[in-house]
Design an enzyme around this catalytic site. Structure first.
Site, short mmCIF file in Angstrom:
data_model
loop_
_atom_site.label_atom_id
_atom_site.label_comp_id
_atom_site.label_asym_id
_atom_site.label_seq_id
_atom_site.Cartn_x
_atom_site.Cartn_y
_atom_site.Cartn_z
CB ILE A 56 2.98 18.36 6.58
CG1 ILE A 56 2.14 19.60 6.93
CG2 ILE A 56 2.13 17.11 6.55
CD1 ILE A 56 1.21 19.98 5.79
CG ASP A 57 7.96 20.16 10.36
OD1 ASP A 57 7.25 19.15 10.54
OD2 ASP A 57 9.13 20.24 10.75
CD GLN A 58 11.67 18.46 8.56
OE1 GLN A 58 12.70 18.50 7.90
NE2 GLN A 58 11.43 19.32 9.53
NE ARG A 85 0.28 11.89 7.28
CZ ARG A 85 -0.02 13.04 7.86
NH1 ARG A 85 -1.25 13.32 8.19
NH2 ARG A 85 0.92 13.91 8.09
CE LYS A 94 -1.58 1.52 4.11
NZ LYS A 94 -1.34 2.89 4.56
CG ASN A 95 2.28 2.73 3.53
OD1 ASN A 95 1.12 3.08 3.26
ND2 ASN A 95 2.68 2.48 4.76
CB ILE A 155 7.81 6.38 14.46
CG1 ILE A 155 8.96 5.37 14.28
CG2 ILE A 155 7.55 7.18 13.19
CD1 ILE A 155 10.27 5.95 13.83
NE ARG A 206 0.49 10.02 10.33
CZ ARG A 206 0.03 9.02 9.61
NH1 ARG A 206 -1.20 8.60 9.77
NH2 ARG A 206 0.79 8.41 8.71
CB CYS A 225 -4.05 5.82 11.23
SG CYS A 225 -4.82 4.49 10.30
CG ASP A 273 3.26 1.20 9.57
OD1 ASP A 273 2.92 2.06 10.40
OD2 ASP A 273 3.43 1.45 8.36
NE ARG A 288 -6.96 4.63 6.35
CZ ARG A 288 -7.01 5.91 6.69
NH1 ARG A 288 -7.65 6.27 7.76
NH2 ARG A 288 -6.41 6.80 5.97
N1 EPU Z 1 7.33 14.22 10.81
C1 EPU Z 1 7.59 15.54 11.12
N2 EPU Z 1 7.50 16.45 10.09
C2 EPU Z 1 7.18 16.10 8.82
C3 EPU Z 1 6.92 14.75 8.52
C4 EPU Z 1 7.01 13.82 9.56
O1 EPU Z 1 7.89 15.89 12.24
O2 EPU Z 1 7.11 16.98 7.95
C5 EPU Z 1 7.44 13.22 11.90
C6 EPU Z 1 6.08 12.53 12.15
O3 EPU Z 1 5.27 13.28 13.02
C7 EPU Z 1 6.53 11.21 12.72
C8 EPU Z 1 7.85 10.92 11.99
O4 EPU Z 1 8.28 12.17 11.46
O5 EPU Z 1 6.81 11.37 14.09
C9 EPU Z 1 7.74 9.92 10.84
O6 EPU Z 1 6.69 10.28 9.98
P1 EPU Z 1 6.69 9.89 8.43
O7 EPU Z 1 6.61 11.15 7.65
O8 EPU Z 1 7.83 8.96 8.15
O9 EPU Z 1 5.35 9.11 8.31
P2 EPU Z 1 4.23 9.26 7.19
O10 EPU Z 1 4.87 9.50 5.88
O11 EPU Z 1 3.17 10.17 7.67
C10 EPU Z 1 4.29 6.76 6.51
C11 EPU Z 1 3.28 5.66 6.37
C12 EPU Z 1 2.85 5.21 7.75
C13 EPU Z 1 4.07 4.76 8.54
C14 EPU Z 1 5.12 5.87 8.58
C15 EPU Z 1 6.43 5.47 9.24
C16 EPU Z 1 2.18 6.12 4.30
C17 EPU Z 1 0.97 6.58 3.59
N3 EPU Z 1 2.14 6.13 5.62
O12 EPU Z 1 3.63 7.81 7.18
O13 EPU Z 1 2.00 4.11 7.54
O14 EPU Z 1 3.69 4.44 9.86
O15 EPU Z 1 5.42 6.29 7.23
O16 EPU Z 1 6.99 4.38 8.61
O17 EPU Z 1 3.16 5.70 3.69
C18 EPU Z 1 0.20 2.66 7.93
O18 EPU Z 1 0.41 2.18 6.82
O19 EPU Z 1 -0.56 2.15 8.79
C19 EPU Z 1 0.91 3.89 8.31
C20 EPU Z 1 0.50 4.65 9.32
#
Ligand code: EPU
Length: 430
Positions: free
Chosen positions: A124-126, A93, A22-23, A327, A122, A117, A305, A397
């Site tokens: 999105i600043d980065q 997401r 999925k991801n 995380i 979560r 979820c 996950d 999902r």
């Molecule tokens: N983070 C920031 N700033 C950002 C982005 C992330 O501080 O701009 C922090 C987040 O708050 C978190 C950490 O960085 O503490 C990691 O977040 P990441 O961006 O890696 O996660 P994501 O992209 O939102 C994806 C998967 C998640 C999975 C995480 C970690 C997708 C659609 N989602 O989320 O998958 O848990 O990576 O591997 O790819 C799931 O499939 O159930 C799921 C939640």
């Protein structure tokens, strides 16, 4: 009232086929808008999140054809809208991957802020930092992230946190920027590598995906491609732990064992046998499970996950185990439900201290999110007696045919929609 009805206690035995990740599929679908030529994608999982993204893409003019359940062709030559805000897209997401993709190709995108979820804040600043470094204006207004650029120019971007989503989004936005982009401290997950391979198959020039430094030389255009999504590491890991908690013997097929190394290592530590072949792993749990410690980390560490699934197994292991979630800050919500099944777990901040019990007992429980929902289903399958799991829309999902695959391994599980279905199931299992 869709829910799973489960009679626990059967060891799961047999073979299960894992679908596309999925991801990985989500960013690959989004990136398909970056060419005017047709893109053919195989091994596409038929799960709610990918289907929501596909329908949002159709709504902006992408022509989507599902040639069979796991094959999709996309043509984005007639995109009519760079604003994506339908109701459903807010719930997933990966909606934000359309920002990187549309910005990269059209230098403009407006997309509803992402949902997903509820497992933490979560941020999105980065993502925003990356888009700005490439020269885009970014603002958040009326629930939309609006990005626009005259030109995108390659840049040197250091990620303050390792983020899958931000690495992927910046990679897409940079693929057609002028010059070279370097992303430092990038995420190394298999799905990041899969997206890079997909974009390279469309003519992009991305090197270093899978390491912490990704180098992207901008190209002027991308062309059509044929691509197969990698197998789902987390679906595979979930079935591996299903074998562990039910004391079963499960061969998980169509996987890349290398992607499962951290999961395999923990299963071995807690006393399971794991055999690896080219594209499958077999997990046999014939001995009592043992305690261990685990901390979730970015790849190649133990995946967040898989945290609920391993906690469910450790709840049935001898001795005291410790699980640290590093995380997401809100990923232990399922522990209350597990406690109702007899688990002995104390959560302090980002740590769960687990005193193993000899068995769980069936209960009526609810899935709080996707992975925790799947983990609670595993708990119910190992439990003595009958359980129901509500809110399975979360599980849908990210898991295709979850209950059917479990049935194929001998689980007594059924998807029921009415009180009558539930009574019928209860009568059937006696
Ligand atoms: N983070 C920031 N700033 C950002 C982005 C992330 O501080 O701009 C922090 C987040 O708050 C978190 C950490 O960085 O503490 C990691 O977040 P990441 O961006 O890696 O996660 P994501 O992209 O939102 C994806 C998967 C998640 C999975 C995480 C970690 C997708 C659609 N989602 O989320 O998958 O848990 O990576 O591997 O790819 C799931 O499939 O159930 C799921 C939640």
């Amino acid at each position: 009232m869709e829910q799973y009805a489960i009679k626990g206690g059967n060891p799961l035995v047999g073979e299960v086929e894992i679908g596309g990740a999925k991801n990985a599929a989500l960013p690959i679908l989004a990136a398909s808008v970056m060419t005017d030529e047709t893109v053919y994608i195989e091994n596409m999982p038929d799960v709610r999140d990918t289907n929501v993204l596909l329908s949002a893409m159709e709504n902006i003019g992408v022509i989507v054809k599902r040639t069979d359940r796991h094959k999709v062709t996309l043509n984005a030559s007639n995109i009519s809208e760079l604003v994506v805000e339908d109701e459903n897209i807010k719930k997933i997401r990966a909606s934000y991957y359309l920002i990187g993709a549309l910005l990269g190709k059209y230098k403009h995108a407006e997309v509803a802020l992402p949902g997903g979820c509820d497992i933490g804040c979560r941020a999105i600043d980065q993502h925003i930092k990356g888009f700005r470094a490439l020269g885009a204006d970014v603002k958040i207004e009326h629930g939309l992230i609006k990005t626009q650029a005259e030109h995108l120019r390659g840049s040197h971007i250091y990620m303050d946190v390792v983020s899958v989503g931000a690495t992927i989004n910046i990679m897409m936005a940079a693929v057609m920027a002028e010059g070279t982009t370097i992303i430092e401290n990038s995420a190394k997950e298999p799905h990041v590598v899969d997206l890079a391979n997909f974009l390279n198959s469309m003519g992009a020039n991305i090197k270093g995906a899978g390491t912490d430094v990704i180098r992207i030389k901008g190209v002027s255009h991308l062309h059509g491609t044929e691509y197969a999504v990698i197998p789902d590491q987390i679906e595979a890991g979930t079935f591996m732990f299903a074998a562990a908690v039910t004391k079963g013997d499960v061969t998980v097929k169509n996987v890349i064992p290398k992607h499962l190394e951290s999961i395999t290592a923990k299963l071995l530590e807690i006393g399971c046998e794991v055999e690896e072949a080219d594209d499958c792993v077999r997990v046999v749990a014939s001995k009592p499970l043992q305690h261990t410690q685990v901390k979730t980390l970015p790849y190649p560490g133990f995946p967040t996950d898989m945290q609920p699934q391993i906690t469910v197994a450790l709840g049935l292991s001898k001795g005291t185990s410790i699980v640290t979630e590093s995380i997401f800050e809100n990923r232990f919500k399922y522990v209350d439900e597990l406690t109702r099944m007899g688990a002995s777990i104390k959560v302090e901040g980002n740590t769960a201290i687990i005193d193993g019990v000899s068995r769980y007992t069936g209960a009526n429980i609810s899935a709080p999110d996707l992975r925790a929902g799947a983990a609670l289903v595993l708990a119910a399958m190992s439990a003595e007696g009958f359980s129901t799991v509500d809110d399975i829309r979360y599980i849908e999902r990210g898991y295709e045919d979850f209950h059917l695959k479990l049935q194929g391994l001998g689980a007594q599980i059924e998807l029921v929609e009415t009180e009558r279905d539930l009574q019928k199931f209860k009568l059937k299992i006696g």
